[in-house]
Design a protein around this motif. Structure first.
Motif, PDB file in Angstrom:
ATOM      1  N   LEU A 184      57.345 -31.983 -18.652  1.00  0.00           N
ATOM      2  CA  LEU A 184      58.163 -31.803 -19.851  1.00  0.00           C
ATOM      3  C   LEU A 184      59.118 -30.631 -19.667  1.00  0.00           C
ATOM      4  O   LEU A 184      58.799 -29.655 -18.988  1.00  0.00           O
ATOM      5  CB  LEU A 184      57.265 -31.539 -21.064  1.00  0.00           C
ATOM      6  CG  LEU A 184      56.325 -32.668 -21.485  1.00  0.00           C
ATOM      7  CD1 LEU A 184      55.435 -32.202 -22.632  1.00  0.00           C
ATOM      8  CD2 LEU A 184      57.116 -33.904 -21.902  1.00  0.00           C
ATOM      9  N   PRO A 185      60.317 -30.713 -20.241  1.00  0.00           N
ATOM     10  CA  PRO A 185      61.230 -29.554 -20.217  1.00  0.00           C
ATOM     11  C   PRO A 185      60.531 -28.326 -20.803  1.00  0.00           C
ATOM     12  O   PRO A 185      59.707 -28.448 -21.713  1.00  0.00           O
ATOM     13  CB  PRO A 185      62.392 -30.010 -21.118  1.00  0.00           C
ATOM     14  CG  PRO A 185      62.333 -31.504 -21.095  1.00  0.00           C
ATOM     15  CD  PRO A 185      60.884 -31.865 -20.957  1.00  0.00           C
ATOM     16  N   ARG A 186      60.852 -27.169 -20.271  1.00  0.00           N
ATOM     17  CA  ARG A 186      60.149 -25.949 -20.672  1.00  0.00           C
ATOM     18  C   ARG A 186      60.226 -25.714 -22.180  1.00  0.00           C
ATOM     19  O   ARG A 186      59.241 -25.301 -22.804  1.00  0.00           O
ATOM     20  CB  ARG A 186      60.735 -24.754 -19.932  1.00  0.00           C
ATOM     21  CG  ARG A 186      60.010 -23.440 -20.231  1.00  0.00           C
ATOM     22  CD  ARG A 186      60.586 -22.291 -19.425  1.00  0.00           C
ATOM     23  NE  ARG A 186      60.470 -22.541 -17.997  1.00  0.00           N
ATOM     24  CZ  ARG A 186      60.939 -21.706 -17.063  1.00  0.00           C
ATOM     25  NH1 ARG A 186      61.548 -20.590 -17.438  1.00  0.00           N
ATOM     26  NH2 ARG A 186      60.794 -21.995 -15.786  1.00  0.00           N
ATOM     27  N   VAL A 187      61.364 -26.004 -22.787  1.00  0.00           N
ATOM     28  CA  VAL A 187      61.504 -25.753 -24.218  1.00  0.00           C
ATOM     29  C   VAL A 187      60.590 -26.681 -25.028  1.00  0.00           C
ATOM     30  O   VAL A 187      60.034 -26.288 -26.057  1.00  0.00           O
ATOM     31  CB  VAL A 187      62.984 -25.905 -24.659  1.00  0.00           C
ATOM     32  CG1 VAL A 187      63.464 -27.344 -24.493  1.00  0.00           C
ATOM     33  CG2 VAL A 187      63.160 -25.428 -26.097  1.00  0.00           C
ATOM     34  N   ILE A 188      60.421 -27.930 -24.547  1.00  0.00           N
ATOM     35  CA  ILE A 188      59.530 -28.863 -25.243  1.00  0.00           C
ATOM     36  C   ILE A 188      58.071 -28.487 -25.012  1.00  0.00           C
ATOM     37  O   ILE A 188      57.276 -28.403 -25.949  1.00  0.00           O
ATOM     38  CB  ILE A 188      59.785 -30.310 -24.765  1.00  0.00           C
ATOM     39  CG1 ILE A 188      61.229 -30.718 -25.034  1.00  0.00           C
ATOM     40  CG2 ILE A 188      58.817 -31.266 -25.461  1.00  0.00           C
ATOM     41  CD1 ILE A 188      61.607 -30.731 -26.495  1.00  0.00           C
ATOM     42  N   GLY A 189      57.725 -28.253 -23.753  1.00  0.00           N
ATOM     43  CA  GLY A 189      56.357 -27.882 -23.431  1.00  0.00           C
ATOM     44  C   GLY A 189      55.929 -26.592 -24.111  1.00  0.00           C
ATOM     45  O   GLY A 189      54.805 -26.483 -24.621  1.00  0.00           O
ATOM     46  N   SER A 191      57.115 -25.385 -26.921  1.00  0.00           N
ATOM     47  CA  SER A 191      56.970 -25.635 -28.360  1.00  0.00           C
ATOM     48  C   SER A 191      55.643 -26.315 -28.662  1.00  0.00           C
ATOM     49  O   SER A 191      54.956 -25.974 -29.638  1.00  0.00           O
ATOM     50  CB  SER A 191      58.126 -26.503 -28.857  1.00  0.00           C
ATOM     51  OG  SER A 191      59.368 -25.868 -28.636  1.00  0.00           O
ATOM     52  N   ILE A 192      55.262 -27.292 -27.824  1.00  0.00           N
ATOM     53  CA  ILE A 192      53.978 -27.984 -28.011  1.00  0.00           C
ATOM     54  C   ILE A 192      52.822 -27.010 -27.850  1.00  0.00           C
ATOM     55  O   ILE A 192      51.866 -27.026 -28.635  1.00  0.00           O
ATOM     56  CB  ILE A 192      53.864 -29.153 -27.018  1.00  0.00           C
ATOM     57  CG1 ILE A 192      54.869 -30.249 -27.375  1.00  0.00           C
ATOM     58  CG2 ILE A 192      52.435 -29.724 -27.017  1.00  0.00           C
ATOM     59  CD1 ILE A 192      54.961 -31.360 -26.353  1.00  0.00           C
ATOM     60  N   ASP A 193      52.908 -26.149 -26.835  1.00  0.00           N
ATOM     61  CA  ASP A 193      51.853 -25.155 -26.620  1.00  0.00           C
ATOM     62  C   ASP A 193      51.724 -24.227 -27.829  1.00  0.00           C
ATOM     63  O   ASP A 193      50.614 -23.909 -28.267  1.00  0.00           O
ATOM     64  CB  ASP A 193      52.142 -24.323 -25.377  1.00  0.00           C
ATOM     65  CG  ASP A 193      51.979 -25.124 -24.092  1.00  0.00           C
ATOM     66  OD1 ASP A 193      51.443 -26.248 -24.163  1.00  0.00           O
ATOM     67  OD2 ASP A 193      52.389 -24.636 -23.021  1.00  0.00           O
ATOM     68  N   LEU A 194      52.857 -23.802 -28.358  1.00  0.00           N
ATOM     69  CA  LEU A 194      52.849 -22.885 -29.491  1.00  0.00           C
ATOM     70  C   LEU A 194      52.217 -23.542 -30.721  1.00  0.00           C
ATOM     71  O   LEU A 194      51.401 -22.927 -31.421  1.00  0.00           O
ATOM     72  CB  LEU A 194      54.283 -22.445 -29.802  1.00  0.00           C
ATOM     73  CG  LEU A 194      54.464 -21.203 -30.683  1.00  0.00           C
ATOM     74  CD1 LEU A 194      53.828 -19.988 -30.029  1.00  0.00           C
ATOM     75  CD2 LEU A 194      55.944 -20.956 -30.931  1.00  0.00           C
ATOM     76  N   LEU A 195      52.580 -24.797 -30.969  1.00  0.00           N
ATOM     77  CA  LEU A 195      51.999 -25.520 -32.104  1.00  0.00           C
ATOM     78  C   LEU A 195      50.509 -25.780 -31.880  1.00  0.00           C
ATOM     79  O   LEU A 195      49.696 -25.631 -32.798  1.00  0.00           O
ATOM     80  CB  LEU A 195      52.737 -26.850 -32.309  1.00  0.00           C
ATOM     81  CG  LEU A 195      54.171 -26.754 -32.824  1.00  0.00           C
ATOM     82  CD1 LEU A 195      54.852 -28.119 -32.750  1.00  0.00           C
ATOM     83  CD2 LEU A 195      54.200 -26.234 -34.260  1.00  0.00           C
TER      84      LEU A 195
END
Length: 311
Positions: A184-189, A191-195
């Motif tokens: 996954l693109p870093r910005v997507i990955g 964001s998922i990790d943060l959530l």
């Protein structure tokens, strides 16, 4: 043994924060419900996606997986038979929460640290985690959705509900990413990790609020029901795992891992499901609370027994 105590202490501290916030009237039942909804619809799906995309299938396709599934199914069957023997059949939603409380282990936020500190490798808990996420959770979510809508569960309805539930979607999306080896693109990955990182704290704080605002755990007419679930979860389920594991030839560290995992307390997820579907909230809360305390000496005894056996 220090690892066992550290894992439980971490959970206890976060739950205590929720209790204190409720005691100071900074958070109330509406906050508990909002935190549970946040965990159910957003944080938990993100966490499951996060876990599944990082779990190699080679680490889970083993006799450990089969033993975990058999222990779960046998414990649920015993619970349902005991519940039926009590007389009038309980509503479907109540039976679902009761059976999950008796057999769905805290393989994530407690199982992972215990696997690391007691078993020496997080991979040992992966089979149970996968079994619960990809087999047990989708089936139960479909049944919960049917019960909430007043529908009679059917195969087609259950399949449809499985693929429309956020918990199931998160787990399946993570598995698909893992199978396809997608990065996954870093910005997507990120964001998922943060959530996903919100899931466990949100569940534990909501649980702490319920301990302060709700009735005393395992008290009154429900006490017998709660203690039955506690006995099934902390004693019967690990005994089944031990017996079946020996039957299929498991020995040493793999057997130790599956028995310790089966002895883990009821997962906080069950409280989130109970709040979301408004079914047996106090029962789920009480089962989690009591099994968390009872499982500590049980796991220590299991570890001591295997240590004496040379494992």
């Amino acid at each position: 043994m220090l690892g066992v105590l550290e894992g439980f202490a971490t959970i206890a501290i976060v739950v205590a924060v929720g209790w204190l916030l409720a005691h100071l009237r900074l958070l109330d039942e509406s906050a508990q419900n909002n935190l549970s909804r946040l965990a159910f619809y957003v944080a938990s799906p993100a966490l499951l996606l996060q876990v599944m995309q990082r779990t190699p299938l080679s680490a889970v396709l083993s006799r450990n997986l089969v033993t975990s599934l058999v222990a779960f199914a046998a414990t649920v069957t015993i619970y349902l038979l005991l519940a039926r023997s009590r007389g009038a059949a309980a509503p479907l939603g109540s039976r679902l929460i009761g059976s999950l409380s008796a057999a769905y282990v805290n393989a994530g936020n407690l199982g992972i640290p215990i696997a690391l500190y007691v078993l020496g490798d997080v991979a040992w808990v992966a089979p149970t985690l996968l079994m619960q996420l990809l087999i047990i959770t989708p089936v139960y979510m479909a049944l919960f959705d049917s019960d909430a809508r007043g529908e009679r569960p059917t195969v087609l309805r259950s399949i449809r509900r499985m693929f429309s539930n956020p918990i199931t979607i998160g787990a399946l999306a993570g598995l698909l990413i893992s199978l396809l080896d997608v990065t996954l693109p870093r910005v997507i990955g990120g964001s998922i990790d943060l959530l996903g990182n919100m899931a466990v704290p949100a569940m534990l704080v909501a649980f702490g609020i319920s301990l302060r605002r709700g009735p005393r755990p395992a008290a009154g007419r429900a006490a017998r029901h709660v203690w039955t679930i506690v006995a099934l979860k902390t004693l019967v389920m690990p005994a089944i795992a031990l017996g079946f594991g020996l039957l299929i030839g498991m020995r040493g560290a793999p057997l130790f891992a599956v028995v310790v995992t089966a002895a883990l307390p009821t997962a906080q997820n069950i409280f989130t499901y109970a709040v979301r579907y408004r079914r047996e909230v106090n029962l789920a809360r009480d089962a989690i609370f009591v099994t968390t305390f009872v499982s500590v000496p049980v796991i220590l005894l299991i570890a001591a027994g295997f240590h004496l056996a040379g494992v």
